[in-house]
Design a protein around this motif. Structure first.
Motif, PDB file in Angstrom:
ATOM      1  N   PHE A  45       0.851  -1.192   0.000  1.00  0.00           N
ATOM      2  CA  PHE A  45       0.000   0.000   0.000  1.00  0.00           C
ATOM      3  C   PHE A  45       0.880   1.232   0.000  1.00  0.00           C
ATOM      4  CE2 PHE A  45      -1.843   3.316   2.789  1.00  0.00           C
ATOM      5  CZ  PHE A  45      -3.022   3.609   2.110  1.00  0.00           C
ATOM      6  N   TRP A  46       0.449   2.269  -0.739  1.00  0.00           N
ATOM      7  CA  TRP A  46       1.061   3.584  -0.570  1.00  0.00           C
ATOM      8  C   TRP A  46      -0.029   4.640  -0.707  1.00  0.00           C
ATOM      9  CZ3 TRP A  46       0.724   2.412  -5.814  1.00  0.00           C
ATOM     10  CH2 TRP A  46       0.436   3.473  -6.683  1.00  0.00           C
ATOM     11  N   GLU A  47       0.127   5.723   0.041  1.00  0.00           N
ATOM     12  CA  GLU A  47      -0.783   6.848  -0.087  1.00  0.00           C
ATOM     13  C   GLU A  47      -0.214   8.041   0.666  1.00  0.00           C
ATOM     14  OE1 GLU A  47      -5.498   8.135   0.381  1.00  0.00           O
ATOM     15  OE2 GLU A  47      -4.901   6.071   0.786  1.00  0.00           O
ATOM     16  N   SER A  48      -0.555   9.246   0.208  1.00  0.00           N
ATOM     17  CA  SER A  48      -0.176  10.473   0.902  1.00  0.00           C
ATOM     18  C   SER A  48      -1.428  11.286   1.189  1.00  0.00           C
ATOM     19  CB  SER A  48       0.827  11.284   0.073  1.00  0.00           C
ATOM     20  OG  SER A  48       0.241  11.681  -1.152  1.00  0.00           O
ATOM     21  N   GLY A  49      -1.257  12.376   1.955  1.00  0.00           N
ATOM     22  CA  GLY A  49      -2.385  13.221   2.303  1.00  0.00           C
ATOM     23  C   GLY A  49      -3.306  12.613   3.338  1.00  0.00           C
ATOM     24  N   LEU A  50      -2.789  11.683   4.128  1.00  0.00           N
ATOM     25  CA  LEU A  50      -3.606  10.963   5.108  1.00  0.00           C
ATOM     26  C   LEU A  50      -3.616  11.675   6.461  1.00  0.00           C
ATOM     27  CD1 LEU A  50      -2.268   7.449   4.182  1.00  0.00           C
ATOM     28  CD2 LEU A  50      -4.601   8.238   3.796  1.00  0.00           C
ATOM     29  N   GLN A  51      -4.732  11.556   7.158  1.00  0.00           N
ATOM     30  CA  GLN A  51      -4.865  12.133   8.487  1.00  0.00           C
ATOM     31  C   GLN A  51      -4.617  11.060   9.555  1.00  0.00           C
ATOM     32  OE1 GLN A  51      -5.201  15.250   9.065  1.00  0.00           O
ATOM     33  NE2 GLN A  51      -5.883  16.076   7.091  1.00  0.00           N
ATOM     34  N   PRO A  52      -4.297  11.464  10.787  1.00  0.00           N
ATOM     35  CA  PRO A  52      -4.033  10.466  11.833  1.00  0.00           C
ATOM     36  C   PRO A  52      -5.163   9.468  12.011  1.00  0.00           C
ATOM     37  CG  PRO A  52      -3.377  12.642  12.584  1.00  0.00           C
ATOM     38  CD  PRO A  52      -4.067  12.848  11.265  1.00  0.00           C
ATOM     39  N   TRP A  53      -6.418   9.941  11.959  1.00  0.00           N
ATOM     40  CA  TRP A  53      -7.551   9.030  12.176  1.00  0.00           C
ATOM     41  C   TRP A  53      -7.731   8.046  11.024  1.00  0.00           C
ATOM     42  CZ3 TRP A  53      -8.062  14.411  12.610  1.00  0.00           C
ATOM     43  CH2 TRP A  53      -8.407  15.083  11.428  1.00  0.00           C
ATOM     44  N   ASP A  54      -7.172   8.362   9.844  1.00  0.00           N
ATOM     45  CA  ASP A  54      -7.244   7.432   8.713  1.00  0.00           C
ATOM     46  C   ASP A  54      -6.377   6.195   8.936  1.00  0.00           C
ATOM     47  OD1 ASP A  54      -8.873   9.153   7.107  1.00  0.00           O
ATOM     48  OD2 ASP A  54      -7.099  10.258   6.465  1.00  0.00           O
ATOM     49  N   VAL A  55      -5.241   6.369   9.622  1.00  0.00           N
ATOM     50  CA  VAL A  55      -4.206   5.335   9.603  1.00  0.00           C
ATOM     51  C   VAL A  55      -3.743   4.833  10.969  1.00  0.00           C
ATOM     52  CG1 VAL A  55      -3.330   6.154   7.381  1.00  0.00           C
ATOM     53  CG2 VAL A  55      -2.331   7.055   9.494  1.00  0.00           C
ATOM     54  N   ALA A  56      -4.131   5.500  12.057  1.00  0.00           N
ATOM     55  CA  ALA A  56      -3.556   5.150  13.360  1.00  0.00           C
ATOM     56  C   ALA A  56      -3.761   3.680  13.700  1.00  0.00           C
ATOM     57  CB  ALA A  56      -4.147   6.038  14.459  1.00  0.00           C
ATOM     58  N   ALA A  57      -4.995   3.196  13.573  1.00  0.00           N
ATOM     59  CA  ALA A  57      -5.268   1.786  13.880  1.00  0.00           C
ATOM     60  C   ALA A  57      -4.662   0.860  12.832  1.00  0.00           C
ATOM     61  CB  ALA A  57      -6.777   1.559  13.988  1.00  0.00           C
ATOM     62  N   GLY A  58      -4.754   1.238  11.563  1.00  0.00           N
ATOM     63  CA  GLY A  58      -4.281   0.383  10.480  1.00  0.00           C
ATOM     64  C   GLY A  58      -2.785   0.154  10.496  1.00  0.00           C
ATOM     65  N   LEU A  59      -2.014   1.185  10.825  1.00  0.00           N
ATOM     66  CA  LEU A  59      -0.564   1.018  10.896  1.00  0.00           C
ATOM     67  C   LEU A  59      -0.177   0.001  11.958  1.00  0.00           C
ATOM     68  CD1 LEU A  59       0.581   4.742  10.549  1.00  0.00           C
ATOM     69  CD2 LEU A  59       0.835   2.936   8.838  1.00  0.00           C
ATOM     70  N   LEU A  60      -0.852   0.061  13.105  1.00  0.00           N
ATOM     71  CA  LEU A  60      -0.574  -0.930  14.157  1.00  0.00           C
ATOM     72  C   LEU A  60      -0.939  -2.333  13.679  1.00  0.00           C
ATOM     73  CD1 LEU A  60       0.282  -1.493  17.106  1.00  0.00           C
ATOM     74  CD2 LEU A  60      -2.124  -1.214  17.742  1.00  0.00           C
ATOM     75  N   LEU A  61      -2.058  -2.467  13.003  1.00  0.00           N
ATOM     76  CA  LEU A  61      -2.455  -3.775  12.470  1.00  0.00           C
ATOM     77  C   LEU A  61      -1.378  -4.358  11.569  1.00  0.00           C
ATOM     78  CD1 LEU A  61      -6.215  -3.212  11.616  1.00  0.00           C
ATOM     79  CD2 LEU A  61      -5.347  -5.174  12.879  1.00  0.00           C
ATOM     80  N   VAL A  62      -0.866  -3.546  10.646  1.00  0.00           N
ATOM     81  CA  VAL A  62       0.159  -4.040   9.706  1.00  0.00           C
ATOM     82  C   VAL A  62       1.407  -4.485  10.462  1.00  0.00           C
ATOM     83  CG1 VAL A  62       1.709  -3.400   7.811  1.00  0.00           C
ATOM     84  CG2 VAL A  62      -0.694  -2.699   7.745  1.00  0.00           C
ATOM     85  N   ARG A  63       1.870  -3.665  11.389  1.00  0.00           N
ATOM     86  CA  ARG A  63       3.091  -4.019  12.118  1.00  0.00           C
ATOM     87  C   ARG A  63       2.892  -5.267  12.962  1.00  0.00           C
ATOM     88  NH1 ARG A  63       3.367   1.757  12.687  1.00  0.00           N
ATOM     89  NH2 ARG A  63       2.495   1.624  14.791  1.00  0.00           N
ATOM     90  N   GLU A  64       1.737  -5.378  13.626  1.00  0.00           N
ATOM     91  CA  GLU A  64       1.486  -6.550  14.466  1.00  0.00           C
ATOM     92  C   GLU A  64       1.244  -7.811  13.634  1.00  0.00           C
ATOM     93  OE1 GLU A  64       1.620  -7.073  17.826  1.00  0.00           O
ATOM     94  OE2 GLU A  64       2.598  -5.114  17.867  1.00  0.00           O
ATOM     95  N   ALA A  65       0.944  -7.635  12.339  1.00  0.00           N
ATOM     96  CA  ALA A  65       0.793  -8.782  11.435  1.00  0.00           C
ATOM     97  C   ALA A  65       2.119  -9.146  10.768  1.00  0.00           C
ATOM     98  CB  ALA A  65      -0.260  -8.478  10.371  1.00  0.00           C
ATOM     99  N   GLY A  66       3.206  -8.530  11.222  1.00  0.00           N
ATOM    100  CA  GLY A  66       4.529  -8.856  10.701  1.00  0.00           C
ATOM    101  C   GLY A  66       4.986  -7.981   9.569  1.00  0.00           C
ATOM    102  N   GLY A  67       4.254  -6.897   9.295  1.00  0.00           N
ATOM    103  CA  GLY A  67       4.598  -6.024   8.186  1.00  0.00           C
ATOM    104  C   GLY A  67       5.465  -4.846   8.589  1.00  0.00           C
ATOM    105  N   PHE A  68       5.825  -4.058   7.588  1.00  0.00           N
ATOM    106  CA  PHE A  68       6.653  -2.868   7.780  1.00  0.00           C
ATOM    107  C   PHE A  68       5.892  -1.655   7.275  1.00  0.00           C
ATOM    108  CE2 PHE A  68       9.605  -6.233   8.178  1.00  0.00           C
ATOM    109  CZ  PHE A  68      10.725  -5.757   8.830  1.00  0.00           C
ATOM    110  N   THR A  69       6.074  -0.527   7.961  1.00  0.00           N
ATOM    111  CA  THR A  69       5.447   0.720   7.546  1.00  0.00           C
ATOM    112  C   THR A  69       6.479   1.838   7.612  1.00  0.00           C
ATOM    113  OG1 THR A  69       4.710   1.317   9.783  1.00  0.00           O
ATOM    114  CG2 THR A  69       3.190   0.004   8.431  1.00  0.00           C
ATOM    115  N   SER A  70       6.352   2.803   6.708  1.00  0.00           N
ATOM    116  CA  SER A  70       7.234   3.973   6.744  1.00  0.00           C
ATOM    117  C   SER A  70       6.584   5.104   5.971  1.00  0.00           C
ATOM    118  CB  SER A  70       8.604   3.649   6.132  1.00  0.00           C
ATOM    119  OG  SER A  70       8.517   3.603   4.711  1.00  0.00           O
TER     120      SER A  70
END
Length: 271
Positions: free
Chosen positions: A212-237
């Motif tokens: 996934f990639w995207e810009s222009g995102l707000q904290p409420w758009d991604v706060a929960a999702g970023l944790l989900l990805v990392r806890e599922a073994g993924g990487f985010t940056s």
């Protein structure tokens, strides 16, 4: 059955209560499409009502916690306590057009180091139409109901399905997005834009999307999702490869190999 914390029980109860009302209101949208005024005002009220329901339910359980809300802005709480980060209706345009792809996103952000820094430690994304509940707690993994989630194991971009968001009227940098799309599209099996970043990240966590990639995102758009990805073994940056996704409002996500390859393509496109 996997057990989760009492905090997540509170979050899920609130999301399901708000979600049942959104589901009911979504059933009305199709009828409103034929009116001259259209359903925009109705949907705005549905969004606001969902947020009120979430705030009311969560305040009952944690009355001294603050909020960061898409609709209502910030509600101050005890600065030494966690705060809620909430999107009551991610995918509003889908909802408006009768497309059954939207979600409620709730994250818990805790203060660290005397409040100088904050970290998301709990997240929940709830899809009212499909009744899918994605959740994660720091160091406890990511889950859909009681099923453990893992990011995709694909390593070759040519096999990968990648999600993104596309700039639209008044939102986003179309020239930047076009450069990135031109770099990514020839290298992957497909690109999808479904219009709900929270669900995009939940689908990366569950292996439905490979990246996934995207810009222009707000904290409420991604706060929960970023944790989900990392806890599922993924990487985010962010696009620079650092951990400033919220501050720079940009995200790259995937497993280790796909994240690295996507980052190289994105960085190359922006040079």
């Amino acid at each position: 059955m996997v057990s989760h914390s009492g905090l997540l029980t509170v979050m899920e109860r609130a999301a399901r209560k708000a979600g049942s009302k959104l589901r009911r209101d979504f059933g009305e949208v199709e009828h409103l499409q034929v009116s001259r005024k259209g359903p925009a005002d109705f949907v705005s009220k549905a969004d606001q009502q969902a947020e009120r329901t979430l705030v009311e339910e969560l305040q009952k359980a944690r009355p001294d916690w603050g909020f960061l809300l898409e609709e209502g802005g910030e509600i101050a709480g005890d600065p030494s306590k966690p705060r809620w980060i909430i999107d009551p209706l991610d995918g509003t345009t889908n909802f408006l057009h009768g497309i059954p792809h939207f979600a409620i996103s709730i994250a818990v952000e805790e203060p660290l180091f005397g409040g100088q820094k904050r970290e998301v430690t709990t997240g929940l994304i709830y899809q009212p139409v499909t009744d899918e509940s994605y959740w994660a707690e720091k160091s406890r993994g990511a889950w859909r109901h009681d099923q453990r989630l893992r990011v995709s194991s694909r390593r070759d971009l040519g096999d990968c399905l990648i999600a993104t968001g596309i700039p639209f009227m008044g939102h986003g940098d179309m020239a930047q997005w076009t450069r990135i799309f031109g770099a990514v599209a020839p290298s992957v099996a497909g690109i999808r834009r479904f219009g709900a970043a929270a669900l995009d990240l939940a689908h990366v966590a569950s292996g439905r999307y490979d990246g996934f990639w995207e810009s222009g995102l707000q904290p409420w758009d991604v706060a929960a999702g970023l944790l989900l990805v990392r806890e599922a073994g993924g990487f985010t940056s962010d696009f620079r490869g650092s951990d400033q996704m919220i501050e720079r409002r940009e995200v790259i996500a995937g497993n280790d190999a796909i994240h690295s390859k996507l980052h190289k393509l994105v960085a190359g496109a922006l040079r």
